[in-house]
Design a protein around this motif. Structure first.
Motif, PDB file in Angstrom:
ATOM      1  N   HIS A   1      10.558 -19.677  12.747  1.00  0.00           N
ATOM      2  CA  HIS A   1      10.996 -18.293  12.665  1.00  0.00           C
ATOM      3  C   HIS A   1       9.861 -17.376  12.223  1.00  0.00           C
ATOM      4  CE1 HIS A   1      14.895 -19.811  13.296  1.00  0.00           C
ATOM      5  NE2 HIS A   1      15.009 -20.365  12.129  1.00  0.00           N
TER       6      HIS A   1
ATOM      7  N   HIS B   1      19.563 -13.650   9.629  1.00  0.00           N
ATOM      8  CA  HIS B   1      19.076 -14.883   9.001  1.00  0.00           C
ATOM      9  C   HIS B   1      17.999 -14.502   7.995  1.00  0.00           C
ATOM     10  CE1 HIS B   1      15.950 -18.159   9.052  1.00  0.00           C
ATOM     11  NE2 HIS B   1      17.016 -18.903   8.840  1.00  0.00           N
ATOM     12  N   ILE B   2      18.039 -15.125   6.838  1.00  0.00           N
ATOM     13  CA  ILE B   2      16.980 -14.835   5.855  1.00  0.00           C
ATOM     14  C   ILE B   2      15.759 -15.664   6.224  1.00  0.00           C
ATOM     15  CG2 ILE B   2      16.307 -14.839   3.427  1.00  0.00           C
ATOM     16  CD1 ILE B   2      19.255 -14.807   2.682  1.00  0.00           C
TER      17      ILE B   2
ATOM     18  N   HIS C   1      21.987 -19.665   5.456  1.00  0.00           N
ATOM     19  CA  HIS C   1      21.670 -18.371   4.831  1.00  0.00           C
ATOM     20  C   HIS C   1      21.674 -17.312   5.936  1.00  0.00           C
ATOM     21  CE1 HIS C   1      18.318 -21.219   5.311  1.00  0.00           C
ATOM     22  NE2 HIS C   1      17.958 -20.313   6.220  1.00  0.00           N
TER      23      HIS C   1
ATOM     24  N   ASP D   1      22.216 -21.953  10.279  1.00  0.00           N
ATOM     25  CA  ASP D   1      21.551 -22.171   9.000  1.00  0.00           C
ATOM     26  C   ASP D   1      22.474 -21.676   7.893  1.00  0.00           C
ATOM     27  OD1 ASP D   1      19.346 -23.175  10.199  1.00  0.00           O
ATOM     28  OD2 ASP D   1      17.918 -21.741   9.367  1.00  0.00           O
TER      29      ASP D   1
ATOM     30  N   ARG E   1      12.183 -16.899   5.281  1.00  0.00           N
ATOM     31  CA  ARG E   1      11.474 -17.010   4.013  1.00  0.00           C
ATOM     32  C   ARG E   1      10.151 -17.708   4.224  1.00  0.00           C
ATOM     33  NH1 ARG E   1      16.248 -20.995   2.105  1.00  0.00           N
ATOM     34  NH2 ARG E   1      15.950 -22.469   3.797  1.00  0.00           N
TER      35      ARG E   1
HETATM   36 MN    MN Z   1      16.713 -20.901   7.881  1.00  0.00          MN
END
Ligand code: MN
Ligand code: UDP
Length: 801
Positions: free
Chosen positions: A72, A585-586, A452, A450, A588
């Protein structure tokens, strides 16, 4: 005694002489050495530094990409993300301005620039009305035909527990109150007319449903208008109810949705147990958005806005960051069922989908997920999915260590009968955790998410519709961005698709503009996607297993998105991004969980498995981009691949070349770095392979004996024979190419410096270059000399430089 002293004195003198002589000798030597250090050798030194830097750069690039969490990479500078809601809102800001992208065709500028996707004509869903102390205060204001005029719609007949906003009447029938906060007006299924409902296969039941009145959508697969026809080809009975009722559906509003003709799921024809029957009833996508009522408009982060942290809270933010590698402190303050802006292209809400879409099991795998984000993920599914399509939510706990994810989670989720928790007894990793979830799933379609995320309004039906139309379609929602810093919901550029670059690094890229124009694409059209990002997608459950699911030999995380993507495309399926389905979606910077083994090694090994099974001859491109070390069987064990290779054969999957040509034609994948004649500049002749030995000849392109490849493995080869040193001397011979042998590798054109045209042996630490003898009858490995034309080689075609 005297003798000894005299002797000592004598030998001391000798020693002193020897010492002085050696110093002088050393000094002289240094001067000579200094003099001999001409330009050339410093060039060589430079070249060597460049070469080494080159290798380490490539290595570190790979490391970096792997570490970045390459699935991502939206946090990249060049990736277009726009705040769906600019936060914090000033009193003059209108949320409406940024709510959604218009449904009109994409113009050139908005493709090129980020943040240009706001349309002033967009209709607001909420109007911000008041601001106190700098924090955004919004009220949900009804539209002209507001909720009070709207009739209640009961969509919850599938055993889903009531949300607080619902009330129970005395008859124990679940209804929805007249004013249903969060349910978007006029977005329910426009079942305005009388339809025939079929309960079972033979058992018919006629129900009248009047326009705008309470409608019960029965369990998927049961409540379908039917009309009986015969399918001549397949000899099976096809039932549907078209005619009167159909014509009244709002088809104009959704010019792109399929006409209400009979669509059989692909593959149904093979399955004799299915006498049925896809029925053509359609309705407008349900834009449900339930929440605990009343929705607190003042809540932190409400409506997907950026949440603010007071400066005295900074330390707390920092302290808790590591729990999830995002702003956990803020996440905990935001309601677990907050609203997010409806970021779909405008036309999406008008699209029609079939009434009898398959049901889905939503599978969340998690390991040490943050409590509030896990809950928000689950609530977003419960609140924004049509209950009759949501068979269950399966939470697969991949052996988390956090206490609150045990009994506390069980207790919390016990309020929601659709939620099941599967606990793994040891850490399996994402891939095997998903397999565990799929194994117990009861829905017809698996939807992996996912842990989160926040599913947006109307996210589910467009995905299921694609599977319905063809079970080999694997739809993915548009993955939007929930900021790891302020938790705001941001929308991403349109027309993005998932791609990979060598060495199998996932990335996003915009569809080429000509492609969009040529196909007259709108922002809501499905986008064919060479590779999925991996975290979020739906797939027909049976089809998933037909494809052999995931390779269970993949460990923990990484590469599984490549595996499933290649498998889907090459074995007859399709991957699509569905712009009308959107999930935040977070993203990170780091994984908040531990890797049982070294992270980089785990991902590399997974990728090597994928390359070995799926890439055919193109696997050299993977290894040749910094992964040569994976070929060393003594140090790297990628495990047994027999089952995977068998599976590919059994499924009669197409070649990777087919995939490149048909699915990802804009990908550059030359099989070799260079090819053709190998011209020696000094000799002005070409290398030839005659009677099993190397020689030089007058260059002649038509002579096969003069054709060589310079490969991704850095081999100079003809067929399977490689130019290699012979024994320990400086002679040369041909050896059967071996990827693991460094003596078969040559640097060539690896930098633009003075030795670019040389063939530098990789296996010797000092610079040794391939040199043609002046008579053209020998070939040697000699110290490299930048200006020596007999060490300069030129291939006819270069494909990468
Ligand atoms: Mn994820
Ligand atoms: N996950 C898991 N077991 C693992 C690694 C990850 O269950 O060993 C879960 C994780 O909690 C998340 C999903 O798999 O819900 C994807 O992982 P992550 O979000 O770290 O991947 P990314 O989004 O960074 O690609």
């Amino acid at each position: 005694m005297m003798k000894i002293t005299r002797y000592m004195r004598g030998s001391g003198r000798v020693l002193a002489f020897v010492f002085v002589a050696s110093v002088v000798w050393l000094l002289l030597d240094m001067v000579v050495l200094r003099m001999s250090m001409n330009d050339e050798s410093s060039q060589l030194l430079k070249e060597r530094v460049i070469r080494e830097r080159e290798i380490s750069k490539q290595q570190s690039l790979v490391t970096q990409l792997v570490r970045q969490g390459f699935k991502h990479p939206v946090q990249r500078e060049d990736f277009g993300v726009t705040r769906a809601v600019k936060g914090p809102l000033g009193p003059s800001n209108k949320v409406a301005h940024v709510y959604r992208q218009g449904g009109q065709k994409q113009d050139k500028n908005s493709l090129l620039h980020r943040g240009d996707r706001r349309t002033k004509t967009d209709k607001p869903k909420y109007d911000p009305v008041e601001h106190k102390g700098g924090a955004a205060v919004q009220k949900v204001t009804p539209k002209q035909d507001g909720p009070s005029k709207k009739k209640a719609v009961n969509l919850d007949l599938n055993g889903m527990k009531l949300e607080k906003s619902r009330v129970k009447d005395g008859s124990n029938k679940e209804t929805v109150p007249e004013v249903l906060p969060g349910v978007h007006e006029n977005k329910h299924a426009p079942l305005q007319t009388s339809v025939k409902l079929q309960k079972g296969k033979n058992e018919k039941n006629e129900t009248k449903v009047k326009a705008g009145t309470e409608v019960s959508l029965l369990e998927a697969g049961k409540a379908h208008p039917v009309k009986t026809t015969k399918s001549p080809k397949m000899g099976i009975e096809v039932k549907d109810v078209v005619g009167k009722t159909e014509e009244k559906h709002d088809l104009k509003a959704a010019k792109e949705t399929p006409k209400p003709t009979i669509k059989l799921q692909a593959g149904d024809s093979k399955d004799n147990s299915l006498t049925a029957v896809r029925k053509p009833g359609v309705h407008k996508v349900l834009s449900l958005d339930l929440t605990d009522a009343p929705r607190d408009a003042n809540a932190v982060g409400q409506f997907g806005q950026a949440a603010l942290v007071a400066s005295h809270e900074d330390a707390e933010v920092k302290k808790r960051w590591g729990e999830g590698h995002f702003n956990v402190f803020l996440s905990d303050k935001i309601p677990v069922d907050r609203a997010v802006p409806d970021t779909r292209p405008e036309m999406c809400a008008q699209n029609l989908v079939h009434d009898d879409l398959p049901s889905t099991s939503v599978i969340f795998c998690f390991v040490d997920e943050v409590w509030s984000t896990l809950l928000r993920s689950v609530h977003s599914v419960l609140n924004r999915s049509p209950p009759h399509l949501l068979k269950e939510i399966i939470l697969v706990d991949d052996f988390s260590t956090k206490d609150n994810l045990k009994e506390q989670l069980d207790k919390y989720m016990s309020k929601f009968p659709k939620v099941r928790i599967v606990r793994l007894k040891e850490r399996q990793g994402l891939i095997r955790a998903r397999l565990a979830g799929a194994a117990v799933a009861k829905g017809e379609v698996l939807t992996f998410l996912d842990s989160h995320v926040e599913c947006n309004v109307g996210w589910l039906e467009p995905l299921l519709e694609r599977v319905y139309l063809d079970r080999r379609k694997v739809p993915c929602p548009v993955i939007e961005v929930i900021s790891d810093k302020d938790m705001s919901y941001m929308l991403v550029d349109n027309f993005q698709r998932g791609i990979f670059k060598w060495p199998l690094v996932f990335g996003w890229s915009a569809l080429p503009e000509e492609h969009i124009k040529k196909n007259n694409m709108t922002v809501s059209d499905p986008i064919r996607c060479p590779v999925m990002a991996g975290g979020l997608f739906s797939i027909d459950k049976k089809y998933f297993y037909e494809l052999g699911a995931y390779d269970p030999g993949l460990d923990v995380w990484g590469g599984e998105n490549m595996e499933i993507s290649f498998k889907i495309w090459m074995c007859g399926g399709e991957i699509e991004i569905i712009p009308c389905s959107r999930v935040g979606h977070i993203f990170r910077g780091e994984n908040p969980y531990k890797f049982p083994k070294d992270r980089q090694k785990t991902v590399e090994r997974n990728l090597a498995r994928v390359a070995e099974v799926w890439l055919d001859e193109y696997k050299d491109l993977f290894y040749g981009h910094g992964y040569q070390h994976l070929l060393n069987k003594k140090t790297v064990n990628i495990g047994n691949l027999t089952d995977q290779i068998e599976l590919r054969k059994k499924l009669k999957c197409k070649s990777f070349k087919w995939y490149l040509d048909n699915v990802y034609p804009d990908m550059k994948a030359p099989l070799v770095k260079a090819e053709g004649l190998v011209f020696n500049r000094g000799l002005r002749k070409c290398l030839a392979l005659q009677n099993g030995s190397l020689s030089f000849d007058k260059c002649d392109l038509s002579r096969k004996s003069q054709h060589f490849n310079y490969t991704w493995m850095r081999h100079v080869r003809q067929q399977d024979l490689c130019v290699a040193p012979h024994g320990k001397g400086s002679g040369f011979a041909l050896q059967v190419c071996d990827n693991a042998k460094s003596e078969h590798r040559w640097f060539h054109k690896s930098s633009n410096s003075a030795l670019a045209e040389h063939l530098i042996a990789e296996f010797v630490s000092n610079h040794m270059c391939l040199e043609a003898g002046p008579q053209g009858d020998t070939l040697h490995l000699n110290p490299c000399e930048t200006r020596n034309a007999f060490q300069k080689w030129q291939f006819t075609h270069y494909y990468t430089l």
